[in-house]
Design an enzyme around this catalytic site. Structure first.
Site, PDB file in Angstrom:
ATOM      1  N   ARG A  80     -34.722   2.443 -19.742  1.00 46.75           N
ATOM      2  CA  ARG A  80     -35.349   2.438 -18.412  1.00 46.75           C
ATOM      3  C   ARG A  80     -36.674   1.673 -18.422  1.00 46.75           C
ATOM      4  O   ARG A  80     -37.023   1.011 -17.444  1.00 46.75           O
ATOM      5  CB  ARG A  80     -35.533   3.863 -17.920  1.00 46.75           C
ATOM      6  CG  ARG A  80     -34.198   4.554 -17.613  1.00 46.75           C
ATOM      7  CD  ARG A  80     -34.328   6.065 -17.559  1.00 46.75           C
ATOM      8  NE  ARG A  80     -35.259   6.481 -16.519  1.00 46.75           N
ATOM      9  CZ  ARG A  80     -35.749   7.718 -16.434  1.00 46.75           C
ATOM     10  NH1 ARG A  80     -35.402   8.638 -17.335  1.00 46.75           N
ATOM     11  NH2 ARG A  80     -36.558   8.043 -15.452  1.00 46.75           N
ATOM     12  N   ARG A 121     -28.540  12.051 -26.859  1.00 48.82           N
ATOM     13  CA  ARG A 121     -29.145  12.825 -25.777  1.00 48.82           C
ATOM     14  C   ARG A 121     -29.386  11.911 -24.587  1.00 48.82           C
ATOM     15  O   ARG A 121     -29.990  10.847 -24.733  1.00 48.82           O
ATOM     16  CB  ARG A 121     -30.487  13.414 -26.222  1.00 48.82           C
ATOM     17  CG  ARG A 121     -30.393  14.325 -27.439  1.00 48.82           C
ATOM     18  CD  ARG A 121     -31.790  14.724 -27.893  1.00 48.82           C
ATOM     19  NE  ARG A 121     -31.749  15.535 -29.103  1.00 48.82           N
ATOM     20  CZ  ARG A 121     -32.836  15.942 -29.764  1.00 48.82           C
ATOM     21  NH1 ARG A 121     -34.042  15.604 -29.304  1.00 48.82           N
ATOM     22  NH2 ARG A 121     -32.737  16.677 -30.851  1.00 48.82           N
ATOM     23  N   TYR A 124     -25.346   1.025 -23.153  1.00 48.19           N
ATOM     24  CA  TYR A 124     -25.778   1.522 -21.849  1.00 48.19           C
ATOM     25  C   TYR A 124     -25.655   0.420 -20.807  1.00 48.19           C
ATOM     26  O   TYR A 124     -25.712  -0.772 -21.121  1.00 48.19           O
ATOM     27  CB  TYR A 124     -27.242   1.962 -21.893  1.00 48.19           C
ATOM     28  CG  TYR A 124     -27.497   3.297 -22.530  1.00 48.19           C
ATOM     29  CD1 TYR A 124     -27.554   4.460 -21.762  1.00 48.19           C
ATOM     30  CD2 TYR A 124     -27.701   3.408 -23.906  1.00 48.19           C
ATOM     31  CE1 TYR A 124     -27.811   5.696 -22.343  1.00 48.19           C
ATOM     32  CE2 TYR A 124     -27.954   4.642 -24.497  1.00 48.19           C
ATOM     33  CZ  TYR A 124     -28.010   5.776 -23.709  1.00 48.19           C
ATOM     34  OH  TYR A 124     -28.259   7.001 -24.286  1.00 48.19           O
ATOM     35  N   ASP A 155     -31.208  11.738 -20.782  1.00 46.80           N
ATOM     36  CA  ASP A 155     -32.285  12.412 -20.061  1.00 46.80           C
ATOM     37  C   ASP A 155     -31.801  12.967 -18.723  1.00 46.80           C
ATOM     38  O   ASP A 155     -30.682  12.686 -18.281  1.00 46.80           O
ATOM     39  CB  ASP A 155     -33.445  11.443 -19.817  1.00 46.80           C
ATOM     40  CG  ASP A 155     -34.178  11.085 -21.102  1.00 46.80           C
ATOM     41  OD1 ASP A 155     -34.132  11.876 -22.056  1.00 46.80           O
ATOM     42  OD2 ASP A 155     -34.811  10.005 -21.132  1.00 46.80           O
TER      43      ASP A 155
END
Length: 241
Positions: free
Chosen positions: A194, A49, A108, A51
């Protein structure tokens, strides 16, 4: 029969991957496109998932259908999907294969642009402070490989069964005005990347020390970590099976 889909998307216009009531998601758009082609109500399963506002340069999904699908599925799907979602491959797999549970790692990147660039507004976080110390941030980033519990960097209200992640890679690189953070792990918590980036930036800007970064990890307290940097600089870049 189970099909895997390889795709990418620009997350700017979506409330993340997962389908939700009253908002637009990538999963919803893919469900509609595949259901239109198959003439069956299809619910795709994603490898993970992302965001709201997060991008994916590589994402996988799967769906089940009781017949072999004919024709150029990539062309058909891309003809229906909006331009900010692109399918690259659609292929049959063993019915036991699962895009989420069979993934062994995810990677990422977080992209920061030092200064202003109007052409990268949607894909980088543009900051105008002094350039952070990359060497210090890399020294701190190495500490992530020593730990498995990342509760410190997790969204507070989340329904995960464990905060454990096996981080296998974490480092910064500098390319001119662009700073790129790379991180790979078997799984990630909500908001984890993040929050890590925001805390590492505090190290690079001299707000906390490398030892202070270690203490923040060990505290298991989200309130001790740095800010959650904007979603637009975050990309899911690779999923390995």
């Amino acid at each position: 029969m189970r099909y895997f889909i390889e795709l990418s998307y620009n997350g700017k216009n979506y409330h993340g991957w997962q389908i939700q009531p009253d908002v637009i998601s990538v999963q919803e758009k893919l469900n509609i496109a595949i259901s239109t082609i198959t003439q069956v109500n299809i619910q795709v399963v994603g490898a993970g998932r992302t965001d709201t506002g997060v991008h994916a340069s590589q994402m996988f999904a799967h769906f089940d259908v009781d017949k072999v699908l004919k024709g150029d599925l990539v062309f058909k799907l891309n003809s229906i999907l909006p331009n900010d979602i692109t399918v690259y491959k659609v292929f049959l797999v063993d019915s036991e294969k699962h895009v989420r549970f069979d993934a062994i790692s995810r990677s990422y990147e977080y992209k920061i642009w030092m200064g202003r660039n109007p052409f990268l507004l949607d894909f980088t976080w543009q900051i105008h402070s002094q350039k952070p110390d990359i060497q210090l941030m890399n020294e701190a980033a190495k500490l992530l490989l020593e730990y498995t519990d990342f509760q410190t960097f997790s969204k507070v209200k989340t329904d995960v069964y464990t905060f454990n992640c096996d981080v296998t890679e974490a480092y910064w690189e500098s390319k001119g005005n662009e700073l790129i953070f790379h991180i790979s792990a078997n799984r990630f918590l909500r908001n984890m990347v993040r929050a890590i980036v925001g805390t590492l930036l505090d190290v690079g800007l001299g707000k906390i020390t490398v030892d202070g970064f270690r203490e923040i990890i060990e505290s298991k307290n989200r309130g001790n970590a740095g800010l959650s940097v904007p979603a637009k600089g975050l990309f899911l870049t690779q999923i390995k099976y």
